[in-house]
Design a protein around this motif. Structure first.
Motif, PDB file in Angstrom:
ATOM      1  N   ARG A   1       0.838  -1.192   0.000  1.00 52.26           N
ATOM      2  CA  ARG A   1       0.000   0.000   0.000  1.00 52.26           C
ATOM      3  C   ARG A   1       0.880   1.252   0.000  1.00 52.26           C
ATOM      4  O   ARG A   1       0.678   2.171  -0.787  1.00 52.26           O
ATOM      5  CB  ARG A   1      -0.903  -0.011   1.236  1.00 52.26           C
ATOM      6  CG  ARG A   1      -1.775   1.214   1.378  1.00 52.26           C
ATOM      7  CD  ARG A   1      -2.546   1.155   2.689  1.00 52.26           C
ATOM      8  NE  ARG A   1      -1.687   1.049   3.851  1.00 52.26           N
ATOM      9  CZ  ARG A   1      -1.061   2.084   4.401  1.00 52.26           C
ATOM     10  NH1 ARG A   1      -1.193   3.281   3.898  1.00 52.26           N
ATOM     11  NH2 ARG A   1      -0.304   1.916   5.459  1.00 52.26           N
TER      12      ARG A   1
ATOM     13  N   ALA B   1      -2.411   0.246  -4.022  1.00 54.20           N
ATOM     14  CA  ALA B   1      -3.311   0.567  -2.932  1.00 54.20           C
ATOM     15  C   ALA B   1      -4.077  -0.646  -2.409  1.00 54.20           C
ATOM     16  O   ALA B   1      -4.897  -1.225  -3.083  1.00 54.20           O
ATOM     17  CB  ALA B   1      -4.299   1.625  -3.389  1.00 54.20           C
ATOM     18  N   ARG B   2      -3.748  -1.007  -1.195  1.00 48.35           N
ATOM     19  CA  ARG B   2      -4.536  -2.028  -0.480  1.00 48.35           C
ATOM     20  C   ARG B   2      -4.502  -1.635   0.980  1.00 48.35           C
ATOM     21  O   ARG B   2      -3.428  -1.447   1.543  1.00 48.35           O
ATOM     22  CB  ARG B   2      -3.933  -3.418  -0.654  1.00 48.35           C
ATOM     23  CG  ARG B   2      -4.306  -4.014  -2.001  1.00 48.35           C
ATOM     24  CD  ARG B   2      -3.561  -5.303  -2.236  1.00 48.35           C
ATOM     25  NE  ARG B   2      -3.820  -5.782  -3.578  1.00 48.35           N
ATOM     26  CZ  ARG B   2      -3.209  -6.814  -4.117  1.00 48.35           C
ATOM     27  NH1 ARG B   2      -2.310  -7.470  -3.449  1.00 48.35           N
ATOM     28  NH2 ARG B   2      -3.494  -7.200  -5.331  1.00 48.35           N
ATOM     29  N   PRO B   3      -5.644  -1.489   1.612  1.00 49.50           N
ATOM     30  CA  PRO B   3      -5.663  -0.943   2.963  1.00 49.50           C
ATOM     31  C   PRO B   3      -5.325  -1.985   4.015  1.00 49.50           C
ATOM     32  O   PRO B   3      -5.575  -3.167   3.813  1.00 49.50           O
ATOM     33  CB  PRO B   3      -7.107  -0.496   3.132  1.00 49.50           C
ATOM     34  CG  PRO B   3      -7.877  -1.465   2.298  1.00 49.50           C
ATOM     35  CD  PRO B   3      -6.988  -1.847   1.141  1.00 49.50           C
ATOM     36  N   PRO B   4      -4.759  -1.561   5.123  1.00 52.14           N
ATOM     37  CA  PRO B   4      -4.456  -2.485   6.198  1.00 52.14           C
ATOM     38  C   PRO B   4      -5.666  -2.737   7.083  1.00 52.14           C
ATOM     39  O   PRO B   4      -5.696  -2.305   8.215  1.00 52.14           O
ATOM     40  CB  PRO B   4      -3.357  -1.752   6.975  1.00 52.14           C
ATOM     41  CG  PRO B   4      -3.683  -0.310   6.790  1.00 52.14           C
ATOM     42  CD  PRO B   4      -4.337  -0.191   5.439  1.00 52.14           C
ATOM     43  N   GLU B   5      -6.656  -3.408   6.531  1.00 53.58           N
ATOM     44  CA  GLU B   5      -7.774  -3.810   7.385  1.00 53.58           C
ATOM     45  C   GLU B   5      -7.211  -4.758   8.433  1.00 53.58           C
ATOM     46  O   GLU B   5      -6.327  -5.540   8.144  1.00 53.58           O
ATOM     47  CB  GLU B   5      -8.818  -4.578   6.576  1.00 53.58           C
ATOM     48  CG  GLU B   5      -9.421  -3.803   5.433  1.00 53.58           C
ATOM     49  CD  GLU B   5     -10.253  -2.642   5.900  1.00 53.58           C
ATOM     50  OE1 GLU B   5     -10.695  -2.668   7.064  1.00 53.58           O
ATOM     51  OE2 GLU B   5     -10.444  -1.710   5.115  1.00 53.58           O
TER      52      GLU B   5
ATOM     53  N   ALA C   1      -8.680  -3.933  -2.424  1.00 48.35           N
ATOM     54  CA  ALA C   1      -9.159  -3.222  -1.235  1.00 48.35           C
ATOM     55  C   ALA C   1     -10.684  -3.220  -1.073  1.00 48.35           C
ATOM     56  O   ALA C   1     -11.197  -3.441   0.024  1.00 48.35           O
ATOM     57  CB  ALA C   1      -8.630  -1.795  -1.251  1.00 48.35           C
TER      58      ALA C   1
ATOM     59  N   LEU D   1     -12.232   4.702   0.553  1.00 46.02           N
ATOM     60  CA  LEU D   1     -11.332   3.957   1.428  1.00 46.02           C
ATOM     61  C   LEU D   1     -10.114   4.805   1.764  1.00 46.02           C
ATOM     62  O   LEU D   1      -9.515   5.423   0.874  1.00 46.02           O
ATOM     63  CB  LEU D   1     -10.914   2.640   0.768  1.00 46.02           C
ATOM     64  CG  LEU D   1     -11.856   1.466   1.028  1.00 46.02           C
ATOM     65  CD1 LEU D   1     -13.272   1.771   0.581  1.00 46.02           C
ATOM     66  CD2 LEU D   1     -11.342   0.202   0.406  1.00 46.02           C
TER      67      LEU D   1
ATOM     68  N   ASP E   1      -7.122   4.148   2.376  1.00 40.17           N
ATOM     69  CA  ASP E   1      -5.848   3.847   1.731  1.00 40.17           C
ATOM     70  C   ASP E   1      -5.986   3.443   0.276  1.00 40.17           C
ATOM     71  O   ASP E   1      -5.007   3.092  -0.369  1.00 40.17           O
ATOM     72  CB  ASP E   1      -5.144   2.731   2.502  1.00 40.17           C
ATOM     73  CG  ASP E   1      -4.913   3.151   3.934  1.00 40.17           C
ATOM     74  OD1 ASP E   1      -4.244   4.171   4.138  1.00 40.17           O
ATOM     75  OD2 ASP E   1      -5.437   2.473   4.839  1.00 40.17           O
ATOM     76  N   ALA E   2      -7.196   3.426  -0.232  1.00 40.75           N
ATOM     77  CA  ALA E   2      -7.411   3.046  -1.630  1.00 40.75           C
ATOM     78  C   ALA E   2      -8.581   3.855  -2.187  1.00 40.75           C
ATOM     79  O   ALA E   2      -9.644   3.318  -2.455  1.00 40.75           O
ATOM     80  CB  ALA E   2      -7.687   1.547  -1.737  1.00 40.75           C
TER      81      ALA E   2
END
Lengths: 202, 219
Positions: free
Chosen positions: A109, A114-118, B22, B126, B128-129
């Motif tokens: 990310r 972009a990939r969120p830290p869920e 995401a 989102l 972060d995305a």
């Protein structure tokens, strides 16, 4: 084995003689020593086993990630969070895998993919940890290894790419040069086979 | 509440592997928070990751890797203990009129709701995305959603009420996946309105009158 899988699905005891399955394996014993008294010799042993595997696991993601730094971050997190490791929920390798996975998602990310830290789904939920669950977690790890070994090679390949590289189905399709539909069906078949072995009946 | 419709096995596997993008990842996490069964399945698929890690061929490490790691640990221990602030859990978001939305949305932002006679929607941006296509859709009792199809997969989680799509009925907590071959028009239950959280990979195609919506929804 069939009987024990059935028992596992029902969530009942596999055997009345729990003492034999209850013994902690070496990584679990190391984790316990680290959690209980910050045992550096145990941490060194854990590092000796997992750091080289993490390095090869993470190196295959191929993204713009600093593998050495990710390995360090993972092991540092293992040290910091040792007392939150719960052997009833997961084997040590599985726990370390989820830490490395979350750190890698975060690194990708930051690197712009972009990939969120869920938080992982298991971070939020504190399921009961009793002796029976401990045994079930151990049984599950054994079943997983067996189930993976039984996958046809082309299915095992897409599973490995999914876990090692976190690539989407479309990315795997491009990488292997096979149609997206083929990747989809291989993953579906593999996930089905694994879930039949691993999950309680849905 | 036990959901009746779940993510597919390969979706749960991709989630456990960290390989979902995401938007779908967020929608699946909302389902997991309400579904013990799928949490257990994800745990099993995480064990697959553990087994793959454990059987990975060891790579060569720098001789001083452990030494440097221990030095970092010592450096941390030397610092004054930072007392973490009590984690102020962000308040779970709601619709403007107070219907609770999934807690997982609290870390993201929700655009103002837009209104048409039989449809309200808001984008979930989102943190972060921001490019991920995630929307909240709110449709009155007995009304259809705009007929649509998609170029990629669509993941829809029911967060309030229920609907049918000609294939099946979906209620609170259910998740349904549709791929590009599905061209469907969900119809909300007669008993009450319905709110869904949806993530779309690729582009969404809205047909008929609904096409007018496309630029507004912005998918």
């Amino acid at each position: 084995m069939a009987a024990s899988i059935t028992a596992l699905r029902r969530g009942t005891r596999v055997s009345d003689d729990l003492s034999s399955v209850r013994a902690l394996d070496a990584p679990q014993a190391w984790m316990q020593a680290i959690a209980a008294h910050r045992d550096r010799a145990a941490f060194a042993a854990l590092h000796r086993h997992f750091a080289p595997r993490l390095a090869s696991f993470l190196a295959r993601s191929g993204g713009p990630t600093d593998v050495e730094e990710l390995v360090q971050e993972t092991m540092l997190t293992v040290w910091r969070k040792a007392d939150s490791y719960n052997p009833a929920q997961a084997g040590v390798a599985t726990w370390i895998f989820t830490i490395a996975r979350n750190l890698r998602i975060d690194a990708l990310r930051r690197a712009g993919r972009a990939r969120p830290p869920e938080p992982g789904p298991l971070d939020d939920v504190d399921d009961a940890a009793d002796g029976e669950a401990l045994m079930l977690a151990g049984e599950r790890e054994a079943l997983v290894r067996q189930a993976l070994g039984q996958l046809p090679p082309e299915q095992a390949e897409v599973v490995r790419l999914t876990y090692f590289t976190e690539q989407t189905q479309a990315e795997i399709s491009r990488r292997l040069g096979v149609p997206l539909g083929t990747v989809k069906s291989r993953l579906r078949l593999a996930a089905k086979r694994l879930s039949v072995l691993l999950e309680p009946g849905r | 509440m036990t959901p009746h419709h779940h993510p597919s096995d390969d979706t749960l596997m991709a989630y456990a592997a960290g390989a979902l993008s995401a938007g779908p990842r967020l929608v699946v996490s909302v389902h997991l928070s309400a579904c013990a069964h799928c949490r257990e399945a994800v745990r099993a698929f995480e064990a697959v990751g553990g087994a793959l890690l454990d059987s990975a061929p060891p790579a060569a490490m720098a001789d001083d890797a452990l030494e440097r790691l221990l030095a970092r640990i010592d450096a941390e221990a030397g610092l004054a203990q930072v007392v973490p602030l009590p984690s102020a859990r962000p308040r779970a978001p709601t619709t403007p009129d107070g219907i609770p939305l999934p807690a997982a949305l609290a870390r993201h932002s929700i655009s103002p709701w837009r209104k048409l006679p039989d449809l309200q929607w808001a984008r979930v941006i989102l943190a972060d995305a921001p490019d991920a296509n995630v929307i909240l859709l709110r449709i009155p009792a007995g009304k259809p959603a705009p007929r649509h199809s998609h170029t990629g997969r669509e993941f829809t989680q029911v967060v309030y009420g229920g609907f049918s799509d000609g294939r099946d009925h979906y209620g609170l907590g259910d998740l349904t996946e549709a791929d590009q071959h599905v061209d469907h028009q969900p119809l909300v239950d007669a008993e009450g309105e319905c709110i869904c959280l949806a993530a779309v990979e690729g582009r969404l195609r809205i047909h008929g009158v609904g096409r007018l919506l496309q630029p507004f929804i912005g998918l």
